[in-house]
Scaffold this motif. Structure first.
Motif, PDB file in Angstrom:
ATOM      1  N   ASN A   1       0.832  -1.200   0.000  1.00 43.31           N
ATOM      2  CA  ASN A   1       0.000   0.000   0.000  1.00 43.31           C
ATOM      3  C   ASN A   1       0.872   1.259   0.000  1.00 43.31           C
ATOM      4  O   ASN A   1       2.028   1.208   0.408  1.00 43.31           O
ATOM      5  N   PRO A   2       0.310   2.388  -0.456  1.00 40.65           N
ATOM      6  CA  PRO A   2       1.075   3.636  -0.437  1.00 40.65           C
ATOM      7  C   PRO A   2       1.042   4.266   0.945  1.00 40.65           C
ATOM      8  O   PRO A   2       0.057   4.145   1.668  1.00 40.65           O
ATOM      9  N   VAL A   3       2.113   4.959   1.302  1.00 43.22           N
ATOM     10  CA  VAL A   3       2.133   5.709   2.543  1.00 43.22           C
ATOM     11  C   VAL A   3       1.178   6.897   2.379  1.00 43.22           C
ATOM     12  O   VAL A   3       1.036   7.455   1.300  1.00 43.22           O
ATOM     13  N   ALA A   4       0.440   7.318   3.391  1.00 41.27           N
ATOM     14  CA  ALA A   4       0.414   6.805   4.736  1.00 41.27           C
ATOM     15  C   ALA A   4      -1.030   6.484   5.151  1.00 41.27           C
ATOM     16  O   ALA A   4      -1.243   5.788   6.123  1.00 41.27           O
ATOM     17  N   LYS A   5      -2.016   7.016   4.390  1.00 45.75           N
ATOM     18  CA  LYS A   5      -3.406   6.861   4.824  1.00 45.75           C
ATOM     19  C   LYS A   5      -3.841   5.406   4.903  1.00 45.75           C
ATOM     20  O   LYS A   5      -4.655   5.051   5.752  1.00 45.75           O
ATOM     21  N   SER A   6      -3.306   4.567   4.028  1.00 42.63           N
ATOM     22  CA  SER A   6      -3.754   3.175   3.970  1.00 42.63           C
ATOM     23  C   SER A   6      -3.013   2.248   4.923  1.00 42.63           C
ATOM     24  O   SER A   6      -3.306   1.052   4.983  1.00 42.63           O
ATOM     25  N   ASN A   7      -2.044   2.768   5.672  1.00 45.93           N
ATOM     26  CA  ASN A   7      -1.262   1.913   6.577  1.00 45.93           C
ATOM     27  C   ASN A   7      -2.135   1.186   7.588  1.00 45.93           C
ATOM     28  O   ASN A   7      -2.003  -0.021   7.797  1.00 45.93           O
ATOM     29  N   ALA A   8      -3.036   1.933   8.244  1.00 47.74           N
ATOM     30  CA  ALA A   8      -3.881   1.328   9.272  1.00 47.74           C
ATOM     31  C   ALA A   8      -4.849   0.320   8.656  1.00 47.74           C
ATOM     32  O   ALA A   8      -5.150  -0.714   9.262  1.00 47.74           O
ATOM     33  N   LEU A   9      -5.337   0.611   7.455  1.00 48.93           N
ATOM     34  CA  LEU A   9      -6.240  -0.318   6.768  1.00 48.93           C
ATOM     35  C   LEU A   9      -5.516  -1.622   6.433  1.00 48.93           C
ATOM     36  O   LEU A   9      -6.065  -2.712   6.625  1.00 48.93           O
TER      37      LEU A   9
END
Length: 201
Positions: free
Chosen positions: A76-84
């Motif tokens: 995934n791309p940094v950073a919004k999708s990290n938690a998902l």
């Protein structure tokens, strides 16, 4: 109303403003409409949205399992999708009985890297570069991966992630996002939960 599995999305009016009411795992989330590129689009920003991320991870994991998708890790791309990515990895590990202990984050980079890709996103209309570390390239090589992001709009970010995966010699098992912009052609093998409508201005 747009419905996908257990997920529904409908436009609601509150006074003079409109919102997008999304129901996932029995919980309701209200998204705003924002002007993006001269169009009024349903806007999804999952940053810090714990309940929304958990609900989306639950629904996406179930959808991927039902479709028979198999993957070894997530890109995934940094950073919004990290938690998902983290939330899906935990659910995937539990469902499969095999620990998915590491996911890979494509990081924004201003320094040239061995494996990088340049793209433009809908929300940031200028060239951006994301890259993989040497360690991540080694880890991804030969693996089946789930390419994950929060939203699919113009396809720039997804295309860059696809390029990184190919350069790392990984096999893309599927693409997954929470929302897709309505009316946009979708790549094959992309799983999503709901559409983000585009309204007349």
């Amino acid at each position: 109303m747009e419905k996908t599995g257990h997920v529904t999305a409908k436009i609601v009016e509150k006074g003079v403003t409109k919102g997008l009411q999304v129901t996932m795992t029995g919980r309701e989330f209200e998204l705003p409409f924002k002007m993006i590129g001269g169009r009024l689009v349903g806007f999804l920003d999952i940053s810090g949205q714990v309940s929304l991320i958990e609900a989306a991870a639950e629904e996406l994991t179930e959808k991927l399992l039902k479709a028979g998708v198999e993957f070894d890790t997530i890109l995934n791309p940094v950073a919004k999708s990290n938690a998902l990515a983290h939330a899906i990895a935990l659910r995937w590990s539990k469902a499969k009985g095999v620990e998915l202990s590491k996911t890979v984050v494509a990081r924004k980079s201003s320094n040239p890297a061995k494996v990088e890709a340049t793209y433009r996103s809908v929300t940031t209309p200028k060239d951006q570069t994301i890259s993989l570390t040497d360690e991540d390239v080694e880890f991804l090589r030969g693996k089946r991966i789930l390419v994950l992001d929060d939203v699919y709009g113009g396809g720039g970010t997804t295309g860059a992630l696809r390029e990184l995966a190919q350069k790392a010699q990984a096999q893309i098992a599927a693409f997954a996002v929470v929302g897709v912009e309505a009316g946009v052609p979708l790549p094959e093998n992309l799983y999503h939960l709901f559409e983000l409508p585009v309204l007349e201005v």
